[in-house]
Design an enzyme around this catalytic site. Structure first.
Site, PDB file in Angstrom:
ATOM      1  N   VAL A   1       0.839  -1.213   0.000  1.00 40.69           N
ATOM      2  CA  VAL A   1       0.000   0.000   0.000  1.00 40.69           C
ATOM      3  C   VAL A   1       0.875   1.265   0.000  1.00 40.69           C
ATOM      4  O   VAL A   1       0.638   2.191  -0.792  1.00 40.69           O
ATOM      5  CB  VAL A   1      -0.982   0.001   1.198  1.00 40.69           C
TER       6      VAL A   1
ATOM      7  N   ARG B   1      10.912  -1.631   7.812  1.00 39.44           N
ATOM      8  CA  ARG B   1      11.584  -2.531   8.740  1.00 39.44           C
ATOM      9  C   ARG B   1      13.015  -2.757   8.297  1.00 39.44           C
ATOM     10  O   ARG B   1      13.927  -2.843   9.088  1.00 39.44           O
ATOM     11  CB  ARG B   1      10.802  -3.859   8.735  1.00 39.44           C
TER      12      ARG B   1
ATOM     13  N   VAL C   1     -11.590  -0.323   4.415  1.00 36.40           N
ATOM     14  CA  VAL C   1     -12.742  -1.156   4.038  1.00 36.40           C
ATOM     15  C   VAL C   1     -12.887  -1.199   2.514  1.00 36.40           C
ATOM     16  O   VAL C   1     -13.005  -0.163   1.868  1.00 36.40           O
ATOM     17  CB  VAL C   1     -14.058  -0.611   4.652  1.00 36.40           C
TER      18      VAL C   1
ATOM     19  N   GLY D   1       0.083  -9.457  -3.487  1.00 34.08           N
ATOM     20  CA  GLY D   1       0.025  -8.411  -2.457  1.00 34.08           C
ATOM     21  C   GLY D   1      -1.366  -8.210  -1.886  1.00 34.08           C
ATOM     22  O   GLY D   1      -1.642  -7.207  -1.232  1.00 34.08           O
TER      23      GLY D   1
ATOM     24  N   LYS E   1     -13.563  -5.272   8.946  1.00 30.39           N
ATOM     25  CA  LYS E   1     -14.189  -4.298   8.040  1.00 30.39           C
ATOM     26  C   LYS E   1     -15.670  -4.133   8.353  1.00 30.39           C
ATOM     27  O   LYS E   1     -16.211  -3.021   8.292  1.00 30.39           O
ATOM     28  CB  LYS E   1     -13.993  -4.758   6.590  1.00 30.39           C
TER      29      LYS E   1
END
Ligand code: NAP
Ligand code: HSE
Length: 425
Positions: A11, A42, A129, A184, A202
């Site tokens: 994202v 990370r 959502v 993904g 959601k």
């Protein structure tokens, strides 16, 4: 407007790419130059799906939420521990936050939204959502004249992708899950997708938004897709239905009903034809009637589209500080699961002895359950009958009591399978 991103994966990378691709359009709409100045990851040596020139990378995400030059923080990292601390710190530091993290919002949203409000900043989460589908803005803005009676949707892209590939290409469950992970779509822990937890996160947000009640994830009855067999899919097709994994929330006279489970939907319904990674949410308002919102439920740029729409709202000053309807937010009682009324599909494996069907229907009749349709396959090599039944509209508690009685019969060879059937009227 200076943006700090927590997480530069699917994202986060998508957001960087879409902001670069549509820079001129976004500037025209907001009158502002939106620039990503810092990002937390990370592992800063990893390759990324987006260019990182001009973005200062750090492995210490706290640096970003404490950076006085950052105006808006995008939480695109996932998880509920560190991400919660980071969002809290950002809000306390007077920064707006946009998050795609439904787990965080569903489990800690009540307190985080209160914190945002107390600090006079926004916490927005359109991307949490149904990926790229602007369903929260539709509920909050476009449908604001309505009392919402029901929201029902296919709200997990990975699950829908798996069910579609299994049905159309006969692929193995684990192979398709791997494909969804490679694309993904899946959560870091994919059991969230296949066991319905992601859809429940959601649904908690959708129900809260639709009915103006507090987020109440713990009250959602949740079942995933892992127990759907090819036999159920075949029976459903023969009976004129598709099996979809649905999140359903209804407001029945001030009692909220929230459930996530596989559902048989008549093939004639638009929702029954939503395939692959696509999501769709049906919203029934008491003025507008039924409306349907459809689009990509996961993936880098589709999700980025929703994240950036929140950013644009903040930049234009059109975002609501009262996104869940806090002025009037209620605590609605939850309907007990046994009280939920529905049509049901039952699948039974029974030894082929005389009177089996009569015994089964007698048990159903004793509980006032009538049979709307029944299909029996030819007796198999083990001398067993494969039977599927569609009932009339009954309470979940009643059907469960009937299933328990049927299960006790010696001729029943395996646990009776029960799936909700929704006509969505
Ligand atoms: P992802 O690809 O795994 O990306 C997560 C990013 O967060 C990675 O860049 C990772 O760094 C970084 N990160 C993780 N822990 C960190 C830490 N302790 N400190 C600093 N950085 C850290 O996940 P995603 O698919 O983009 O999902 C992100 C969020 O969006 C989740 O909440 C997810 O539920 C939600 N979401 C995802 C989608 C979708 O289609 N994928 C759609 C809607 C919403 P490294 O890259 O170095 O590992
Ligand atoms: N794992 C999620 C899905 C990502 O497949 O729907 C989008 O929320």
């Amino acid at each position: 407007m200076n943006i700090g991103i927590l997480g530069l994966g699917t994202v986060g990378g998508g957001v960087v790419n879409v902001l670069a691709k549509n820079q001129a359009e976004i500037e025209r709409r907001t009158g502002l130059q939106i620039q990503i100045t810092r990002a937390a990851v990370r592992d800063s040596s990893q390759s990324r799906i987006c260019p990182t020139d001009g973005i200062l990378l750090t492995q210490d995400a706290m640096q970003i939420v404490n950076d006085a030059n950052i105006d808006v923080v995008l939480e695109l990292m996932g998880g509920t521990d560190l991400s919660k601390k980071l969002v809290e710190t950002a809000l306390k530091n007077g920064k707006h936050v946009v998050s795609a993290n439904k787990a965080l919002i569903a489990t800690h949203g009540n307190e985080l939204l209160a914190l945002a409000k107390a600090n006079g900043v926004h916490l927005l989460f359109e991307a949490a959502v149904a990926g790229g589908v602007p369903i929260l803005k539709s509920l909050e803005q476009g449908l604001s004249a309505n009392k919402i009676e029901m929201v029902a949707g296919i709200i997990n892209g990975t699950g829908n992708f798996i069910l579609t590939q299994m049905r159309d290409k006969g692929k193995d469950f684990n192979d398709v899950l791997q494909e969804a992970q490679d694309l993904g779509y899946a959560e870091a822990d994919p059991t969230f997708d296949v066991e319905g937890i992601d859809a429940a996160h959601k649904l908690a947000i959708l129900a809260s938004m639709a009915f103006g009640c507090q987020l109440n994830f713990a009250k959602i009855s949740t079942e995933g897709i892992s127990k759907i067999s090819n036999e159920d899919t075949a029976f459903a097709t023969e009976l004129g239905y598709s099996i979809k994994h649905l999140g359903i929330a209804k407001n029945i006279d001030g009692q909220v009903q929230m459930r996530v489970h596989p559902t048989l939907i008549p093939k004639s319904q638009l929702l029954a034809n939503v395939d692959g990674v696509m999501n769709a949410v049906l919203v029934k308002g008491n003025a507008v009637g039924s409306t349907l919102y459809y689009g990509a439920g996961a993936g880098a740029e589709a999700t980025a589209s929703a994240v950036i729409a929140d950013l644009v709202d903040i930049a234009k000053g059109t975002a609501s500080l009262d996104i869940l309807g806090w002025k009037t937010l209620g605590v609605f009682p939850n309907q007990h699961k046994d009280e939920i009324e529905s049509v049901f599909y039952l699948r039974l494996l029974a030894a082929d002895t005389a009177g089996v069907l009569a015994d089964i229907t007698a048990i159903l009749a004793s509980k006032n359950i009538s049979v709307e349709a029944v299909v029996q396959k030819q007796i198999d090599a083990q001398n067993n009958a494969h039977i599927a039944i569609i009932t009339n509209f009954v309470k979940t508690g009643t059907i469960n009591a009937a299933i328990a009685d049927i299960q006790n019969k010696d001729f029943i060879q395996e646990p009776v399978k029960m799936i909700y059937v929704e006509t969505l009227d």
